[in-house]
Design an enzyme around this catalytic site. Structure first.
Site, mmCIF file in Angstrom:
data_model
loop_
_atom_site.group_PDB
_atom_site.id
_atom_site.type_symbol
_atom_site.label_atom_id
_atom_site.label_comp_id
_atom_site.label_asym_id
_atom_site.label_seq_id
_atom_site.Cartn_x
_atom_site.Cartn_y
_atom_site.Cartn_z
ATOM 1 C CG HIS A 9 -1.844 1.089 1.441
ATOM 2 N ND1 HIS A 9 -3.041 1.412 1.044
ATOM 3 C CD2 HIS A 9 -1.275 2.478 2.070
ATOM 4 C CE1 HIS A 9 -3.668 2.502 1.253
ATOM 5 N NE2 HIS A 9 -2.584 3.299 2.060
ATOM 6 C CD GLU A 10 1.858 3.423 3.704
ATOM 7 O OE1 GLU A 10 2.335 4.474 3.065
ATOM 8 O OE2 GLU A 10 0.998 3.313 4.077
ATOM 9 C CG HIS B 184 0.784 6.264 -0.794
ATOM 10 N ND1 HIS B 184 -0.349 6.735 -1.255
ATOM 11 C CD2 HIS B 184 0.337 5.799 0.452
ATOM 12 C CE1 HIS B 184 -1.674 6.496 -0.846
ATOM 13 N NE2 HIS B 184 -1.083 5.558 0.267
ATOM 14 C CD GLU C 295 -4.829 6.433 2.206
ATOM 15 O OE1 GLU C 295 -4.291 5.143 2.569
ATOM 16 O OE2 GLU C 295 -3.906 7.301 1.951
#
Length: 643
Positions: A166-167, A170, A249
């Site tokens: 998930h990170e 980004h 998100e």
């Protein structure tokens, strides 16, 4: 939404951020000016030139906000590690032997290799027992990923992979640069409250220390008004963060599923946030400032100001049949016996999986232009398995030396030493003259080991060493780059591996220091970058085949795909791949849409014969990395459907 669409979205969000910031500043200026008028009236004062005073007040407010934002932004230069350290993060050493930390670093390295971006710095927030994480940085070369101690203790390997993936979304898609800009801009808005408290204190002390016959001191009233404006700034900041964060998100959750090839990991992490008492809330006083960076909500705001979608909705997007009542059952079960991530790894058999064999060095893949373009910034199942295979087949002793500051330099040099005795003798002489016989002999020893490895392991070994090299002081980095250039030119030519190695290392080390590419920003389109595009395609065509006629056909295939109207001829430069140094500013300045077209044209050139070799794909990955379009790892025929 693919990588290039995400890039366009980030640009739109950046424009929205600037607009919202300007509107917030205008509102705060109006509030401060109104407060000055009210304060003067309350103390019974008069002003001969009220418009002039209000203009001065407005200018002073804008200057204060601007300087505060600039100060905070400059303070964050140097990479995402600055943010992690401010929150109490502890750097995880590359050569750590702690089982939990080693598991964390392995996960980070696997996802970095799979996605085609540099391995970021890794931090643990030791004082935070909740489950959370964030990525921060100005570029992929100075990025940092941080997880809480609670995430390490409570999440199993699949769940930790989901959070880290998930990170990484980004990191890959440019969200974190927007996020770190947001920290700087909002600091200026919040700084008014600090000025207000100073005015209040100064007014009270001043009022007590002198006998005022003027009937009143306006400083405390102005200070209170500035504090109120500061709270208005907090409100504006939360609205701005919520407006640019929530949808991203959802997209990062979806990317994490794509990275890790299953939903159970990230969904399990979200369930543990909802079922454990601490959830994702942090105790750090900096949580308000960095809330939009976090994996889970760091504070409990109402839905109006929340930077993250509701937890249950995030889970239901991943698992549509999820029943919210399950969270209550998990809470009751974990109240008595909280989960242990490492214990779950053993029970679920998540540790120690055997590595998959790597393809033959001469293996090819069958790819189409649209297939590679769609995978930019979006590694899938095959790329992730390839990264696991690479890490699993690099000898542990070589991995250990790549991760240590006292052994990494000879290893990096050893990767470049030639197997031809006469060339190697020149290279060893260069090392001995610059660094002494100790380094030269150690590099030869490393080279002997590297020669026996699968060729596909060489560039990943170099990339795994980059995080350690970033820790060197700037003079040592410069010395390293100069030495590598001399080693490469010892035989008077530059092959594909040498160019990829040196170019990626230089870009990585440069951006880790200066937070920007090694060239000035230029806005270009396909027409204005025509000459650079033609040179790039000609180089790719000439590298791909020794047959001039076949190279010309490959070049024509690329030009036909990108812009037939450009009317450029095939003219490969005499310098070969070194001529690419001239094209980076123009190509990196293309819009996301134009970069998508360029990637498809490059694939059309390299794959004009219907296949692509490992060496050709590594060159493609290097070029794409230089223009900030990370391409996942190559997979052999049979690993995926072909277009």
């Amino acid at each position: 939404m693919n990588f290039f669409e995400r890039q366009r979205q980030v640009k739109r969000l950046s424009a929205r951020l600037v607009l919202l910031f300007v509107l917030a500043v205008v509102a705060l200026v109006a509030a401060v000016c109104l407060a000055v008028v009210v304060a003067i009236n309350l103390v019974g004062g008069t002003v001969d030139n009220l418009p002039g005073l209000l203009i001065f007040t407005a200018i002073a407010t804008v200057v204060v906000i601007g300087l505060a934002s600039l100060f905070r932004t400059v303070g964050l230069r140097g990479g995402g590690g600055k943010v992690a350290l401010e929150l109490g993060g502890v750097l995880v050493p590359e050569d750590t032997t702690d089982l939990q930390l080693r598991r964390l670093r392995n996960v980070v390295e696997e996802i970095a290799l799979a996605s085609g971006v540099p391995v970021p710095e890794v931090y643990v927030l030791e004082d935070e027992r909740a489950i959370n994480a964030f990525a921060a940085g100005w570029s992929t070369a100075d990025a940092a990923v941080a997880v809480t101690r609670g995430a390490l203790d409570r999440l199993n390997r699949d769940e930790l992979q989901g959070v880290i993936a998930h990170e990484f979304s980004h990191v890959v898609n440019g969200d974190m640069r927007l996020n770190i800009k947001l920290i700087g801009l909002l600091f200026g808005i919040l700084f008014l409250a600090v000025i207000g408290r100073t005015f209040v204190n100064a007014g009270i002390i001043g009022g007590r220390s002198r006998d005022s016959k003027d009937g009143g001191n306006p400083l405390p009233l102005i200070g209170l008004a500035l504090i109120a404006a500061g709270f208005l700034g907090v409100l504006a900041g939360r609205i701005i963060k919520a407006s640019v964060s929530r949808q991203r998100e959802y997209l990062a959750d979806a990317s994490a599923v794509q990275f890790t090839r299953q939903t159970a990991g990230i969904a399990g992490a979200l369930k543990k946030i909802g079922g454990l008492e601490g959830g994702s809330k942090l105790i750090s006083p900096k949580t308000e400032e960095v809330g939009h960076l976090l994996f889970g909500s760091g504070q409990g705001f109402s839905s109006l100001f929340a930077t993250h979608p509701p937890l249950v909705k995030r889970i239901q997007v991943l698992e549509p049949d999820f029943n919210p009542a399950e969270l209550q059952a998990l809470t009751e079960r974990w109240r008595e016996s909280p989960p242990s991530g490492m214990a779950e790894d053993v029970a679920l058999g998540l540790a120690g999986a055997p590595a998959q064999p790597l393809p033959h060095p001469d293996a090819t893949v069958s790819v189409g232009p649209g297939e590679v373009s769609s995978q930019v910034g979006a590694p899938g199942d095959e790329a992730y398995r390839r990264a696991e295979s690479i890490l699993g087949q690099i000898p542990p002793e070589i991995l250990a030396r790549a991760r240590r500051g006292d052994t990494v330099t000879p290893l990096v040099y050893g990767l470049l030493l030639s197997e031809q005795p006469d060339v190697r003798a020149k290279q060893v002489a260069i090392l001995a003259a610059k660094h002494g016989t100790g380094i030269a002999d150690a590099a030869v020893g490393e080279a002997v080991e590297v020669w026996g490895l699968h060729p596909l392991l060489r560039l990943p070994i170099a990339q795994l060493s980059f995080p350690v090299l970033r820790m060197h002081p700037v003079p040592r980095k410069q010395e390293l780059i100069e030495t590598i250039n001399e080693l490469i030119m010892a035989d008077g030519r530059v092959d594909v591996f040498e160019y990829c190695f040196s170019r990626l290392l230089h870009r990585d080390l440069y951006e880790s220091v200066y937070d920007n590419p090694p060239w000035p920003e230029r806005k270009r389109n396909l027409a204005t970058a025509r000459d650079s595009i033609a040179m790039l395609l000609a180089i790719l065509a000439s590298v791909g085949t020794p047959d001039p006629a076949a190279a010309q056909r490959a070049f024509a295939a690329g030009v036909a795909g990108i812009a037939p109207r450009l009317d450029v001829g095939y003219a490969p430069p005499a310098q070969g791949v070194l001529a690419l140094e001239q094209v980076w500013p123009d190509l990196d300045g293309l819009s996301p849409r134009d970069k998508s077209v360029l990637v498809e044209a490059m694939v059309a050139v390299i794959g004009s014969d219907g296949t692509m070799t490992n060496a050709e794909f590594e060159l493609l990955r290097t070029i794409c990395s230089m223009i900030h379009c990370p391409v996942p790892a190559l997979t052999e025929n049979g690993d995926r459907d072909h277009v």
